[in-house]
Each structure stands twice: as structure tokens, then as C-alpha cells.
Design a protein around this motif. Structure first.
Motif, PDB file in Angstrom:
ATOM      1  N   HIS A  85      63.193  22.264  88.499  1.00  0.00           N
ATOM      2  CA  HIS A  85      62.385  21.195  87.569  1.00  0.00           C
ATOM      3  C   HIS A  85      62.034  21.716  85.781  1.00  0.00           C
ATOM      4  O   HIS A  85      61.628  21.712  84.697  1.00  0.00           O
ATOM      5  CB  HIS A  85      60.636  21.738  87.799  1.00  0.00           C
ATOM      6  N   ASP A  86      61.954  23.281  85.422  1.00  0.00           N
ATOM      7  CA  ASP A  86      62.454  23.621  84.587  1.00  0.00           C
ATOM      8  C   ASP A  86      63.117  23.380  83.223  1.00  0.00           C
ATOM      9  O   ASP A  86      63.123  22.862  82.425  1.00  0.00           O
ATOM     10  CB  ASP A  86      62.338  25.107  84.470  1.00  0.00           C
ATOM     11  N   ARG A 131      62.393  19.376  82.698  1.00  0.00           N
ATOM     12  CA  ARG A 131      60.860  19.478  82.071  1.00  0.00           C
ATOM     13  C   ARG A 131      61.305  19.263  80.641  1.00  0.00           C
ATOM     14  O   ARG A 131      60.798  19.466  79.501  1.00  0.00           O
ATOM     15  CB  ARG A 131      59.677  20.611  82.660  1.00  0.00           C
ATOM     16  N   LYS A 132      62.013  20.625  80.392  1.00  0.00           N
ATOM     17  CA  LYS A 132      62.372  21.766  78.799  1.00  0.00           C
ATOM     18  C   LYS A 132      63.044  20.220  78.148  1.00  0.00           C
ATOM     19  O   LYS A 132      62.864  20.674  76.926  1.00  0.00           O
ATOM     20  CB  LYS A 132      63.467  22.921  78.858  1.00  0.00           C
ATOM     21  N   GLN A 163      59.924  18.153  76.882  1.00  0.00           N
ATOM     22  CA  GLN A 163      58.595  18.171  76.589  1.00  0.00           C
ATOM     23  C   GLN A 163      59.110  17.957  74.834  1.00  0.00           C
ATOM     24  O   GLN A 163      57.873  18.171  74.595  1.00  0.00           O
ATOM     25  CB  GLN A 163      58.063  19.523  77.195  1.00  0.00           C
ATOM     26  N   ALA A 196      55.250  18.029  72.225  1.00  0.00           N
ATOM     27  CA  ALA A 196      55.114  19.386  71.847  1.00  0.00           C
ATOM     28  C   ALA A 196      54.124  19.436  70.300  1.00  0.00           C
ATOM     29  O   ALA A 196      54.699  18.337  69.713  1.00  0.00           O
ATOM     30  CB  ALA A 196      56.809  20.294  71.812  1.00  0.00           C
ATOM     31  N   PRO A 197      53.091  20.390  70.082  1.00  0.00           N
ATOM     32  CA  PRO A 197      52.633  20.127  69.003  1.00  0.00           C
ATOM     33  C   PRO A 197      53.088  19.663  67.800  1.00  0.00           C
ATOM     34  O   PRO A 197      52.902  18.960  66.940  1.00  0.00           O
ATOM     35  CB  PRO A 197      52.139  22.005  69.371  1.00  0.00           C
ATOM     36  N   ARG A 198      54.573  20.276  67.309  1.00  0.00           N
ATOM     37  CA  ARG A 198      55.442  20.552  66.806  1.00  0.00           C
ATOM     38  C   ARG A 198      55.910  19.167  65.507  1.00  0.00           C
ATOM     39  O   ARG A 198      55.530  18.215  64.946  1.00  0.00           O
ATOM     40  CB  ARG A 198      56.898  20.794  66.252  1.00  0.00           C
ATOM     41  N   LYS A 228      52.356  16.800  65.195  1.00  0.00           N
ATOM     42  CA  LYS A 228      51.972  16.878  63.976  1.00  0.00           C
ATOM     43  C   LYS A 228      52.269  15.895  62.765  1.00  0.00           C
ATOM     44  O   LYS A 228      51.331  15.236  61.741  1.00  0.00           O
ATOM     45  CB  LYS A 228      52.835  18.073  63.538  1.00  0.00           C
ATOM     46  N   ARG A 236      36.934  24.785  78.107  1.00  0.00           N
ATOM     47  CA  ARG A 236      38.596  24.391  77.980  1.00  0.00           C
ATOM     48  C   ARG A 236      39.581  25.189  79.146  1.00  0.00           C
ATOM     49  O   ARG A 236      40.408  25.198  79.196  1.00  0.00           O
ATOM     50  CB  ARG A 236      39.143  26.209  76.798  1.00  0.00           C
ATOM     51  N   PHE A 249      47.172  24.010  86.629  1.00  0.00           N
ATOM     52  CA  PHE A 249      47.700  25.464  85.643  1.00  0.00           C
ATOM     53  C   PHE A 249      49.175  25.785  87.098  1.00  0.00           C
ATOM     54  O   PHE A 249      49.534  25.103  87.202  1.00  0.00           O
ATOM     55  CB  PHE A 249      46.898  26.645  86.840  1.00  0.00           C
ATOM     56  N   GLY A 250      49.858  26.913  86.374  1.00  0.00           N
ATOM     57  CA  GLY A 250      50.948  26.777  86.882  1.00  0.00           C
ATOM     58  C   GLY A 250      52.422  26.662  85.526  1.00  0.00           C
ATOM     59  O   GLY A 250      51.815  25.938  85.092  1.00  0.00           O
ATOM     60  N   VAL A 251      53.347  26.016  86.449  1.00  0.00           N
ATOM     61  CA  VAL A 251      54.360  25.788  86.067  1.00  0.00           C
ATOM     62  C   VAL A 251      54.246  24.325  85.838  1.00  0.00           C
ATOM     63  O   VAL A 251      55.103  23.492  84.844  1.00  0.00           O
ATOM     64  CB  VAL A 251      55.411  25.661  86.464  1.00  0.00           C
ATOM     65  N   ARG A 288      51.952  22.973  84.891  1.00  0.00           N
ATOM     66  CA  ARG A 288      50.828  22.642  82.958  1.00  0.00           C
ATOM     67  C   ARG A 288      50.732  21.261  83.062  1.00  0.00           C
ATOM     68  O   ARG A 288      51.701  20.815  82.363  1.00  0.00           O
ATOM     69  CB  ARG A 288      49.821  23.656  83.159  1.00  0.00           C
ATOM     70  N   ARG A 323      47.839  18.337  75.233  1.00  0.00           N
ATOM     71  CA  ARG A 323      47.982  18.492  73.301  1.00  0.00           C
ATOM     72  C   ARG A 323      48.036  17.172  72.551  1.00  0.00           C
ATOM     73  O   ARG A 323      47.071  17.376  71.739  1.00  0.00           O
ATOM     74  CB  ARG A 323      48.731  19.626  73.185  1.00  0.00           C
TER      75      ARG A 323
END
Lengths: 481, 106
Positions: free
Chosen positions: A148-149, A152-153, A156, A160-162, A165, A401, A408-410, A412, A417
Motif C-alpha cells: 500500500h505505502d 500510495r506514495k 499522492q 498534496a497541499p503543495r 496551492k 475536525r 484513520f490510519g494508513v 486515511r 485537503r
């Protein structure tokens, strides 16, 4: 023996990779469809069909027979009273038989959080809805760490917030275009005109998908997430396979088209396909088409029903609690907190499914290895142990919030955002334009045990005084529908 | 009692007084330090109270647990000294601790 098994597993994986890499992905989807059809003709499987019946009050049903997987629960306004009973009397509840097999229901906030945070015991594999979807698509939402990790990485970054923006002004323009085109002289369907339209435009932007074909994205998403087998929805499995095949073909074409445009010198955008093609981990993802298809489907489905139904749900909730709308108009700085509160109140995805990887004692019950465990976020978000006066929308709620709609957890929600930003922008732009947003008549609800959503909702708008647009002010004129 | 300094991504610093046993997440959210959300309420299950411990203090705080790693390592801003503020309890031994915040919580 372990060695033999692991060698076999490795060999199988190698062959699967090879097949995936050489057989076009739409053909693979078609092949899976043929298998399903053959099973049906051989009498080995029957497509599920649900027929609506009136659901009795929860007090009239024996506890052991309570079935919250009924896809008409939300439509008939019964989910919340049923969940309230389960939270009080059987917070870890076992149903021995349902159209989706036996399953445990976890309904209290703290218990859900504990299950969600424990992937070592509660696996997300191989799927996260109640029943097996007819086509198993490889999505990391339904994979455990470490696989999964890695997946997802790799993707994602796009939400991502960057990156967001960079996209904010574009998102705002899209929202403004939609809102400026809304009728102010007659009621219209908010779901079609606003919620679906904005999320469709957003998805097309995020994927750099041909803009004029954006309705396809919402269609594919609704069709794939709406199977009777998976979620009690209305999609027949044949329709689902056709949609998946078309989606696969379109996205493979989009990938190659993007690669060609970039090779011809087109500057890189902020879209997902560009991001995949420029990232070391994913630049060859097209050679693993089922994984490619899975990641895209996940983003489309994940970004569709969720935000859409929060866009509709917010309007509906503010009509249920008009004092909160007045509070909002008096203090628009409450918008960010209200967005969290709307997401809590609506809970657009009712649950996620897990499977126990071993025997486990949990909350006084004995859950066996292999049992299905359903984490009912829709119930946790109304748990009075966590949220005071939980059924009410309170836009300045202190702990809004802490809602569990993102899980929750991995696992999430990766797009949380983006979702918050879209809803914030929508409400900022709505307050700029309209004095009243009035729901006329009862909305129609989606048939599903997974998507807690709206099929349609008629709304009448009253523009703010001295509107910028030309045309007669509708004022209070009661138009005949 | 003692103080902990949170430095935002833009360099703004906030010196906050603590009572023993409070978590850094609670300290930040109850003292108006922007940039820490703490969405899960302190259960290490959302990753939105990510802080990066100053090199001089990492021996005192200790490295992150596997549970924290599971959430923080998803973030592109994850650093060797990254921790979840909800899992750091303020105590006399951490008086003067300095942590900085990532640009975003996600």
C-alpha cells in the motif's frame, strides 16, 4: 513446503506481471467479464438485484436480525435510528446472514478508530465494500502495508497541499463559472447543476482529461461504485464491465497522448498523468496496466461521490438548521470549520470494510480469522460519546475536525485537503452571490449501502441585493414547478 | 512546568509554557500555534500533528515509534527527526525543547 509455496507465488507473480504488461488492459477487463458471464450461464453465479421494501422501526426488529447493509436504509431515513440502537445495545454487532454474507458492524467512534488504526489485525484486502465487486481492480485503498505505502506514495503528490496551492485559482475559476451560470428565477436540480458539475470539472482538471468529455468520468465512477454485488446499488455487472473497459481504453490513450505532447515540448502541468510520467516510481506504470487502471479508478471514485455529496449535503443540512446559515452569513470566517462539520454530518461514504487476519477479542466479542468487519463511519460520526448533540449541524462545533469521514490510519483519505479546499471555495463563492439557498421538496437518495448520497435535490436561489447580473430579481415569487 | 518552542515553516516562533504530561499536540492546539491540526485527537492515526525535532533534542525525545512512522512516512516532508506531536509528552526533561513544523500537514 514454505519454500515451494513461496517459489510458486513468485512464479505466479512473474507470470501475472508478464501478462499484465503484454495484454492490453481493456482486453483483460473483457476477459474477466467473459469469465463472469460464463459463470452465470453455467448457473454458478446470479447477479444480485435489490427490491425496495418498507423498513420497520429498529425497535420492532430482534437485535440479532438487524441488517444495516440494506441499501434502502438511507433513502427511508432509517440508518440513524438503527445505528443509535446498535451503539447502545450491541456496539460490536454480528449479523449471521445477509446478501453480503455474515458481517460484524462496529458502530462506536472509539472502536472504529481502533480497528482502522490496526492494519496488522484488520486487513483492507482484497476489497473495501461489503460484497465482492464483479471486477477486482488493484487499488491501494484495498492493500495492506508495505505494498500500500509504495503505491500510495507514488501518486499522492497530485493531491498534496503543495500541488493544491498551485491549483487553487484554477479551482476557484471553475466554481465561479458554474455558479454564474445557475438560474435564479426558477428551482433547479442542485445535484446535477452544481455538485456533479463541479466535481466533474475538478476531476477533468486533475487528470487533464478532455474537458468536453468530463461527464464520462462521473458516469464511470458512479457505474463502478454502484454495483449491486459490491454496494447494493443499481449497476448491473454487464454495465460495470463495459464502463471499466471504456475507462481503461481511454486512460491508456490519455497516457500515450500526454507522453507525445510532452515529447513535443508542451510544458509540464500539475495533473496526475504528468506527475506519474515525471516521477521515478511511476514513469513506467503504463507497463503495469491493471495497477495503472486501479490507481486512476481509485482517484476518480474517491474524488467523485465524496465531494459531490458533501456539496449537496451541506445545502440540505443548512436548510434543516436555518439558524446555522444565519450564523454563517454573519461570520463567513466560520467556513473552514463548517466544511469539517458538513463532512461529519454528511459522511458521504458510510463505511470501510476490513477482514480479521487472526482470531481476536475485541470489545467483548470474539472475532474469528476471516470474518468481515464493517467500520460504520456514518455511525461513529453521530456517536454522542464523541460529539455532543451529534445529529445537529453546528458549524462552529469545537471538535468538528475530529470527524471520521476521512478514516484513520494508513488509509486515511489521501484527497482530504483537496476536498476541504473545494468545499471551502464553493461556500466562499456561494456567500458572495446568494442570500438564500432554499431546498424545495425532499431530495431523492442514492440506492446504496456505501455511498450516502443524493440523486437529486431541487433548490431555489435568491441573489444578494443589487446583483451584478442583469435580469429581473426573482424575489419571493413562488413559481409553479 | 517549562517551555517548548514551536517554529512555523515561515520562521515564526511560539514559546509555549507547559504542565507535565500534556502532549505537544494539545499544547500547540490549545495555545493557538498554527499549523498543527491533530484531527484524530491524539491517537497517532491521522498524521496531522507532524513536527521535526531539533537535532540537539532528538536524544532526549527519542526517535519515532513504528506506529508514528506508519503515518509520517507518507508525507513528502518526512525528515529523520520527524515525530507526531501527540506522542510527545511534555516533562521536565524536555524543558527548552525546540521543534519546527513542516510546510503542510496532510
Amino acid at each position: 513446503m514454505t519454500t515451494t509455496t513461496s517459489m510458486l507465488t513468485k512464479a505466479k507473480a512473474a507470470i501475472t506481471d508478464k501478462v499484465q504488461a503484454t495484454v492490453p488492459v481493456d482486453r483483460q477487463v473483457r476477459a474477466a467479464h467473459l469469465v463472469k458471464k460464463a459463470q452465470r450461464f453455467a448457473g454458478l453465479s446470479t447477479p444480485l438485484v435489490f427490491t425496495e421494501q418498507p423498513i420497520p422501526d429498529p425497535a420492532d426488529v430482534p437485535l440479532t436480525e438487524i441488517d444495516v447493509s440494506n441499501p434502502f436504509m438511507n433513502r427511508q431515513g432509517k440508518w440513524y435510528p438503527y445505528f443509535a440502537r446498535l451503539r447502545e445495545e450491541a456496539p460490536i454487532h454480528y449479523l449471521a446472514d445477509s446478501p453480503f454474507g455474515p458481517f460484524w458492524s462496529i458502530t462506536r467512534y472509539a472502536d472504529i478508530q481502533a480497528v482502522d488504526s490496526n492494519p496488522d489485525v484488520f486487513s483492507a484486502e482484497p476489497y473495501i465494500v461489503l460484497g465482492p465487486p464483479p471486477l477486482e481492480i488493484e487499488m491501494f485503498i484495498a492493500m495492506d502495508p508495505p505494498k500500500h505505502d509504495v503505491q500510495r506514495k507514488a501518486v499522492q503528490g497530485v493531491v498534496a497541499p503543495r500541488n493544491l496551492k498551485e491549483m487553487e485559482s484554477l479551482i476557484r475559476e471553475r466554481v465561479q463559472e458554474v455558479l454564474d451560470g445557475l438560474p435564479t428565477d426558477e428551482p433547479f436540480d442542485w445535484v446535477q447543476a452544481v455538485s456533479k458539475e463541479i466535481t466533474g470539472r475538478m476531476l477533468a482538471t486533475l487528470l487533464d482529461f478532455p474537458y468536453e468529455q468530463r461527464h464520462k468520468l462521473t458516469y464511470w465512477s458512479d457505474t463502478i461504485s454502484g454495483t449491486a454485488e459490491g454496494t447494493g446499488g443499481t449497476t448491473h455487472q454487464d454495465e460495470m464491465f463495459a464502463a471499466a473497459e471504456e475507462l481503461a481504453r481511454s486512460f491508456v490513450a490519455l497516457w500515450h497522448d500526454k507522453a507525445a505532447r510532452r515529447a513535443a515540448g508542451e510544458p509540464d502541468g500539475f495533473d496526475l498523468i504528468t506527475l506519474m510520467q515525471t516521477s521515478e516510481d511511476t514513469k513506467d506504470l503504463i507497463h503495469k496496466p491493471m495497477e495503472f487502471l486501479g490507481n486512476l479508478t481509485l482517484l476518480i471514485v474517491g474524488g467523485n461521490d465524496t465531494t459531490r455529496n458533501s456539496m449537496s449535503g451541506g445545502v440540505y443540512a443548512l436548510n434543516q438548521y436555518p439558524d446555522q446559515f444565519e450564523k454563517l452569513k454573519a461570520d463567513p470566517s466560520l467556513i473552514p470549520n463548517m466544511v469539517s462539520e458538513i463532512i461529519r454530518w454528511q459522511t458521504p461514504l458510510a463505511y470501510m470494510r476490513r477482514v480479521a487476519k487472526k482470531d481476536v477479542h475485541f470489545g467483548g466479542q470474539f472475532i474469528r480469522k476471516g470474518d468481515q468487519v464493517i467500520m460504520w463511519y456514518a455511525s461513529g460520526n453521530r456517536d454522542e460519546r464523541k460529539f455532543e448533540d451529534a445529529d445537529r449541524l453546528i458549524i462552529d462545533r469545537k471538535n468538528a475536525r475530529n470527524h471520521m469521514s476521512f478514516g484513520f490510519g494508513v488509509h486515511r483519505c489521501m484527497g482530504n485537503r483537496l476536498a476541504e479546499m473545494q468545499l471551502r471555495i464553493l461556500w466562499e463563492e456561494l456567500l458572495e452571490r446568494f442570500d438564500r439557498i432554499e431546498v424545495v421538496g425532499e431530495p431523492e437518495y442514492v440506492q446504496s449501502n456505501f455511498v450516502k448520497g443524493y440523486d437529486s435535490m431541487m433548490v431555489r436561489l435568491t441573489p444578494k441585493a443589487a446583483p451584478a447580473q442583469a435580469g429581473a430579481a426573482p424575489a419571493e415569487a413562488a413559481s409553479a414547478a | 512546568m517549562g517551555t517548548i518552542t514551536f517554529t512555523e515553516y515561515d520562521g515564526t516562533s511560539h514559546e509555549v509554557e507547559f504542565a507535565d504530561g500534556e502532549s505537544l499536540m494539545e499544547l500547540a492546539t490549545s495555545n493557538g500555534v498554527p499549523g498543527i491540526d491533530g484531527d484524530c485527537g491524539g491517537e497517532a492515526s491521522c498524521g496531522t500533528c507532524h513536527v521535526i525535532v531539533d537535532d540537539a533534542w532528538i536524544a532526549a525525545t527519542g526517535p519515532r515509534s513504528d506506529e508514528e512512522s506508519q503515518m509520517i512516512e507518507m508525507s513528502p516532508e518526512c525528515a529523520p527527526n520527524s515525530r507526531l506531536a501527540c506522542q510527545l509528552k511534555a516533562c521536565a526533561g524536555l524543558d527548552g525543547l525546540k521543534v519546527r513544523l513542516p510546510e503542510f500537514q496532510m
